[in-house]
Every structure is written in structure tokens, then in C-alpha cells.
Design a protein around this motif. Structure first.
Motif, PDB file in Angstrom:
ATOM      1  N   ALA A  52       0.833  -1.202   0.000  1.00  0.00           N
ATOM      2  CA  ALA A  52       0.000   0.000   0.000  1.00  0.00           C
ATOM      3  C   ALA A  52       0.870   1.256   0.000  1.00  0.00           C
ATOM      4  O   ALA A  52       2.079   1.209   0.295  1.00  0.00           O
ATOM      5  N   HIS A  53       0.262   2.377  -0.334  1.00  0.00           N
ATOM      6  CA  HIS A  53       0.953   3.662  -0.266  1.00  0.00           C
ATOM      7  C   HIS A  53       1.272   4.004   1.191  1.00  0.00           C
ATOM      8  O   HIS A  53       0.765   3.363   2.123  1.00  0.00           O
ATOM      9  N   ALA A  54       2.098   5.025   1.385  1.00  0.00           N
ATOM     10  CA  ALA A  54       2.518   5.404   2.734  1.00  0.00           C
ATOM     11  C   ALA A  54       1.330   5.777   3.614  1.00  0.00           C
ATOM     12  O   ALA A  54       1.360   5.578   4.828  1.00  0.00           O
ATOM     13  N   ASP A  55       0.266   6.322   3.005  1.00  0.00           N
ATOM     14  CA  ASP A  55      -0.908   6.722   3.780  1.00  0.00           C
ATOM     15  C   ASP A  55      -1.877   5.568   4.006  1.00  0.00           C
ATOM     16  O   ASP A  55      -2.969   5.770   4.539  1.00  0.00           O
ATOM     17  N   GLY A  56      -1.481   4.356   3.593  1.00  0.00           N
ATOM     18  CA  GLY A  56      -2.328   3.188   3.798  1.00  0.00           C
ATOM     19  C   GLY A  56      -3.290   2.910   2.663  1.00  0.00           C
ATOM     20  O   GLY A  56      -3.977   1.887   2.671  1.00  0.00           O
ATOM     21  N   GLN A  57      -3.359   3.815   1.691  1.00  0.00           N
ATOM     22  CA  GLN A  57      -4.268   3.608   0.567  1.00  0.00           C
ATOM     23  C   GLN A  57      -3.791   2.438  -0.291  1.00  0.00           C
ATOM     24  O   GLN A  57      -2.617   2.311  -0.598  1.00  0.00           O
ATOM     25  N   ARG A  58      -4.730   1.603  -0.675  1.00  0.00           N
ATOM     26  CA  ARG A  58      -4.405   0.405  -1.436  1.00  0.00           C
ATOM     27  C   ARG A  58      -3.886   0.783  -2.820  1.00  0.00           C
ATOM     28  O   ARG A  58      -4.398   1.667  -3.481  1.00  0.00           O
ATOM     29  N   ARG A  59      -2.854   0.101  -3.239  1.00  0.00           N
ATOM     30  CA  ARG A  59      -2.265   0.330  -4.554  1.00  0.00           C
ATOM     31  C   ARG A  59      -2.853  -0.680  -5.538  1.00  0.00           C
ATOM     32  O   ARG A  59      -3.155  -1.822  -5.174  1.00  0.00           O
ATOM     33  N   PRO A  90       8.867  -1.576   5.554  1.00  0.00           N
ATOM     34  CA  PRO A  90       7.775  -1.131   4.669  1.00  0.00           C
ATOM     35  C   PRO A  90       8.144   0.066   3.808  1.00  0.00           C
ATOM     36  O   PRO A  90       7.745   0.148   2.641  1.00  0.00           O
ATOM     37  N   GLN A  91       8.914   0.999   4.356  1.00  0.00           N
ATOM     38  CA  GLN A  91       9.279   2.195   3.602  1.00  0.00           C
ATOM     39  C   GLN A  91      10.180   1.844   2.420  1.00  0.00           C
ATOM     40  O   GLN A  91       9.979   2.324   1.299  1.00  0.00           O
ATOM     41  N   ARG A  94       8.244   0.034  -0.270  1.00  0.00           N
ATOM     42  CA  ARG A  94       7.462   0.954  -1.112  1.00  0.00           C
ATOM     43  C   ARG A  94       8.355   1.581  -2.178  1.00  0.00           C
ATOM     44  O   ARG A  94       7.929   1.766  -3.333  1.00  0.00           O
TER      45      ARG A  94
END
Length: 225
Positions: A52-59, A90-91, A94
Motif C-alpha cells: 500500500a501507499h505510505a498513507d495506507g491507501q491500497r495500490r 515497509p518504507q 514501497r
């Protein structure tokens, strides 16, 4: 995040005109223990969930198609999985994901696993758009345990040679030929400096007053990157 392999086709529904994709009934055939993939219809594809993106939004998942054989699809899917498995952070994962997507967009191929592993291990920037000039700035910033004389030497080389000749090139697109071209240009400018310093023209001498020819010990032998 294991991914799935399937067949797809650009067939359209006769009634609606919509693309059927992997739902095309001709992609499967009956036989043996249930349905199997057709050996003559469609191309192989795979789908893989991405972090997912850093803000938790699903990619959106990574979807790749057009493979002639199932082995080709399996090989690239395994490469994509290996890239995402390089780190647990996680970073960083991403950043690897963004590198994968950018490289696919530019070259239609995933970046080599060992190359990305080396960049992660040596803490190189995984941003695929970083230029040589930007990387050199970061390189110098991280060189904290060097004396001032060495630092001034590095700064001069970056300012006088790397930035003018290579600075605008994206780091992931830097080639040996680019570096060889830089050294050729330096050698040509060495001749300019030597000629100007020997000139009787004061203006010519003034133009190279603070420049010195780059010696062989500073540059690698011909043909060496």
C-alpha cells in the motif's frame, strides 16, 4: 502476495461490445479433472498485489500480460516477488515498488534483482528519476569522515566535471559510454588549458588561470569505467 497466473484475451462480448479479458469462455476447455486453459486461445498473464501507499491507501495490483508461455509469466512473477521480498522495512519496500513500476513504464521490464539488492545494501537512492548531479550531492553529504582537503577535491571534481558532463543524466540510465565521453572531453580541455597557458594573449591565459590539466592518475586508463 503470491500472485496468480491466468490467461486473457482481447475478445469482446457480442451483445455489449465489452472486452472479456480473462472471462472469455474460449480461454478454458473441459477435460480431465475440470476445466483447463486452452492451448491455442489467449496469452498468459499474471497479477500480483503490491504494498500500500505510505498513507495506507491500497495500490492497484501489478498486472502484466502478453506472455507466450506460462513459463515466461511464472519467471517474471517470481522476479517481482523476489524484488518485494528483498527487505522487510515497509518504507524501503514501497521505494522498491515505485522503482519496479517506473522501470516497467520506461523499459517494459523489471529491474534486475541483484542490482536492486546491491542498491539496498549500499543505501543508494532507489528513486528512478534521480540524476547523476543529485546523486553526487547526496554522495558528498554522506562522506562525513573525510578531511577537508579530500572534500575540497571531491567538490571540485563534481563541480568541474561530473555535473557539467553527466549531471542531467538519470542515474539508472548512466552508461559506460557516457563516462568515456566525459573523459574524452576532459582530455580535449586539457589541450585547451595547455595551449591557453602558453599563449601570449593575456585574455586567453586569464580564462584558464585557476584551471590545471587533469593528470593520468586522476582518470582511469582508456576503456576502464
Amino acid at each position: 502476495m503470491n500472485g496468480t497466473i491466468y490467461k486473457t484475451r482481447s475478445c469482446r462480448d457480442q451483445a455489449s461490445g465489452k472486452k472479456l479479458g480473462k472471462n472469455c469462455p474460449q480461454l478454458r476447455r473441459s477435460g480431465g479433472k475440470g476445466e483447463r486453459w486452452s492451448t491455442t486461445h489467449g496469452r498468459w498473464a499474471y497479477q500480483l498485489e503490491l504494498p500500500a501507499h505510505a498513507d495506507g491507501q491500497r495500490r492497484n495490483p501489478l498486472r502484466r500480460q502478453g506472455f507466450t508461455t506460462v513459463e515466461e509469466a511464472e519467471t517474471e512473477l517470481e522476479q517481482a516477488r523476489a524484488l518485494l521480498a528483498l527487505v522487510e522495512d515497509p518504507q524501503v519496500r514501497r521505494k522498491i515498488t515505485e522503482l519496479m513500476l517506473a522501470t516497467l513504464k520506461d523499459t517494459r521490464a523489471l529491474p534486475p534483482v541483484e542490482e536492486v539488492r546491491r542498491k539496498v545494501r549500499t543505501h543508494q537512492d532507489l528513486n528512478p528519476t534521480v540524476t547523476v548531479a543529485e546523486w553526487m550531492t547526496e554522495f558528498l553529504r554522506r562522506k562525513r569522515k573525510i578531511d577537508q582537503t579530500t572534500r575540497r577535491s571531491y567538490e571540485a571534481h563534481i563541480r568541474l566535471y561530473f555535473t557539467p558532463y553527466l549531471g542531467d543524466i538519470r542515474l539508472d540510465r548512466l552508461r559506460v559510454s557516457d563516462i568515456a565521453g566525459m573523459f574524452d572531453a576532459i582530455e580535449e580541455f586539457n589541450d585547451v588549458i595547455t595551449t591557453a597557458r602558453a599563449s601570449n594573449d593575456r585574455e586567453q591565459r586569464a580564462q584558464v588561470r585557476y584551471r590545471r590539466p587533469v593528470g593520468p592518475s586522476t582518470m582511469p586508463p582508456s576503456g576502464t569505467p
